[in-house]
Design an enzyme around this catalytic site. Sequence first.
Site, PDB file in Angstrom:
ATOM      1  N   ASP A 258       0.827  -1.218   0.000  1.00 28.42           N
ATOM      2  CA  ASP A 258       0.000   0.000   0.000  1.00 28.42           C
ATOM      3  C   ASP A 258       0.861   1.269   0.000  1.00 28.42           C
ATOM      4  O   ASP A 258       2.046   1.232   0.357  1.00 28.42           O
ATOM      5  CB  ASP A 258      -0.867   0.046   1.265  1.00 28.42           C
ATOM      6  CG  ASP A 258      -1.979  -0.994   1.234  1.00 28.42           C
ATOM      7  OD1 ASP A 258      -1.956  -1.866   0.352  1.00 28.42           O
ATOM      8  OD2 ASP A 258      -2.842  -0.916   2.125  1.00 28.42           O
ATOM      9  N   ASP A 259       0.210   2.368  -0.328  1.00 31.95           N
ATOM     10  CA  ASP A 259       0.699   3.746  -0.113  1.00 31.95           C
ATOM     11  C   ASP A 259       1.717   4.223  -1.142  1.00 31.95           C
ATOM     12  O   ASP A 259       2.173   5.357  -1.058  1.00 31.95           O
ATOM     13  CB  ASP A 259       1.288   3.948   1.305  1.00 31.95           C
ATOM     14  CG  ASP A 259       0.247   3.762   2.391  1.00 31.95           C
ATOM     15  OD1 ASP A 259      -0.908   3.460   2.060  1.00 31.95           O
ATOM     16  OD2 ASP A 259       0.605   3.900   3.580  1.00 31.95           O
ATOM     17  N   HIS A 308      -6.181   2.866  -3.726  1.00 34.53           N
ATOM     18  CA  HIS A 308      -6.027   3.162  -2.293  1.00 34.53           C
ATOM     19  C   HIS A 308      -6.364   4.646  -2.028  1.00 34.53           C
ATOM     20  O   HIS A 308      -5.764   5.256  -1.159  1.00 34.53           O
ATOM     21  CB  HIS A 308      -4.598   2.816  -1.859  1.00 34.53           C
ATOM     22  CG  HIS A 308      -4.403   2.695  -0.365  1.00 34.53           C
ATOM     23  ND1 HIS A 308      -5.314   2.073   0.458  1.00 34.53           N
ATOM     24  CD2 HIS A 308      -3.397   3.109   0.448  1.00 34.53           C
ATOM     25  CE1 HIS A 308      -4.862   2.112   1.711  1.00 34.53           C
ATOM     26  NE2 HIS A 308      -3.700   2.746   1.729  1.00 34.53           N
ATOM     27  N   HIS A 312      -5.425   9.493   0.468  1.00 33.10           N
ATOM     28  CA  HIS A 312      -5.251   8.665   1.661  1.00 33.10           C
ATOM     29  C   HIS A 312      -6.084   9.188   2.825  1.00 33.10           C
ATOM     30  O   HIS A 312      -5.668   9.160   3.990  1.00 33.10           O
ATOM     31  CB  HIS A 312      -3.758   8.564   2.048  1.00 33.10           C
ATOM     32  CG  HIS A 312      -3.433   7.292   2.791  1.00 33.10           C
ATOM     33  ND1 HIS A 312      -3.410   7.199   4.150  1.00 33.10           N
ATOM     34  CD2 HIS A 312      -3.152   6.051   2.338  1.00 33.10           C
ATOM     35  CE1 HIS A 312      -3.104   5.962   4.507  1.00 33.10           C
ATOM     36  NE2 HIS A 312      -2.944   5.246   3.419  1.00 33.10           N
ATOM     37  N   HIS A 402       3.742  -2.132   3.093  1.00 36.54           N
ATOM     38  CA  HIS A 402       3.789  -0.781   2.526  1.00 36.54           C
ATOM     39  C   HIS A 402       5.103  -0.566   1.786  1.00 36.54           C
ATOM     40  O   HIS A 402       6.172  -0.591   2.416  1.00 36.54           O
ATOM     41  CB  HIS A 402       3.627   0.261   3.644  1.00 36.54           C
ATOM     42  CG  HIS A 402       2.355   0.087   4.426  1.00 36.54           C
ATOM     43  ND1 HIS A 402       2.241  -0.854   5.434  1.00 36.54           N
ATOM     44  CD2 HIS A 402       1.134   0.672   4.300  1.00 36.54           C
ATOM     45  CE1 HIS A 402       1.001  -0.812   5.912  1.00 36.54           C
ATOM     46  NE2 HIS A 402       0.308   0.108   5.248  1.00 36.54           N
TER      47      HIS A 402
HETATM   48 ZN    ZN Z   1      -2.469   3.219   3.386  1.00 37.04          ZN
END
Ligand code: ZN
Length: 445
Positions: A258-259, A308, A312, A402
């Site tokens: 993620d991210d 995602h 955020h 991540h």
């Molecule tokens: Zn995230």
Amino acid sequence: MRTLARVLCALVLALTFVCPAAAHAYDVGGAIGDAWRAGARSAMGDPTGPEVCGLRDRGCYQNFQRGAMYWQQAAGAHWVRGAIQERWGTMRWENSPLRYPTTDERCGFRDGGCFNHFQGGSIYWSPASGAHPVWGLIRDRWESMGWERSPLAYPVEGERCIIRNSGCFQYFQGGAIYYSPATGAHPVFGAIFDHWRDSGWEAGRYGYPTGGEACRTEGGGRICDQRFEHGTITWRSDRGIVTGVDCRVARCVALTYDDGPSSHTSRLLDTLGREGVKATFFVVGDMVDSRGPTVSRAASMGMEIGNHTTHHGTLSSMSYQGVRNELNPTSDKIQRLTGRRPVWMRPPGGATSTTVQQASADMGMGVALWSVDPYDWRDRNAATVTDRVLHDVRPGAVVLMHDLHGTTVDAAPGIIRGLKAQGYTLVTMSELLGQPAPGQVYRSR
Ligand code: ZN
């Protein structure tokens, strides 16, 4: 009688200086002599030394101008010569697993090939492939395909062993035969071979072949399937290779990152590519703007790209329209970069709600949560993260990490190898779970 003959022969040997066309210098007796006189003489020429006995299993041999003749009770008398004789010699002749020849050299096969059968296998030679032994279950399988007339053609090296799960394999001009005790010996060739090789051979996502290729004609086109431990590789004359790991059979796990994309993501893609495995990236729209090529590259490597959100934000505290506004621009960006609209979304922090699910449903996306969380964002230590993943993983798990953190990317090689060692196949979210039902929440398979 033999002594008298030897004396006469010694005399003849002395005379050959004067009269070279005189009789041979050496005796050719017994079974070797019978075979020689019965026809081997034209292939072998005259003897260049005496018969030597006392070999393994009470065998004998004699050298001739163009090769050697071997005799042993069970094998009979047969000749070997040229490249096949040399190859057998590198294996220490009758002391090799091949033991004694059971046929003379036979020639005139595909592409000018020749072979000798032996008690423990065969040696096949052709001008293009050289001379190589083949034996055991790999030889049996090759024979069942029609030897060198099969798509494999001739062997290009000997058998090699000690790969995953006590397997062995042998390469041929047109492909390979792979064997393991659990799966048996099966050929892989053509476009399916190329795809399987690029996926990491038997150590990759498909594992060992569990059967041969099966082809059929359908709708005017040709379709070939081959089953492997963890899935099926299909070739279609209209579409090329189409594949799928079958997570009902395989122990699958989905690594998700993620991210990103971040400055570490390219290095992570290098690792995934080297290991021949797939993962899913839940990208943040704001991050995509400066690293679009990284997202395109990931998709072209077969990685899955999920949504995602754009900033955020915490979706569970937003209105229906607010959630859509967070998701829609990022789906647009992903579609522009990869040609595919994402079918998975992941709410930041896992903060979902009925509103988030409704918006996701209306946008055609499943809600991807997770079942394994190694807290890589908090504990920036590759060894700790690796240990947690390998300890907590179960078949069908979704692992949350991540790619924003260098330590998480450092952990990837150890996690991947550890999972492979536990028999896992690393897949994308859609491979693990299939096409998601829009709006439904998924944590694992
Ligand atoms: Zn995230």
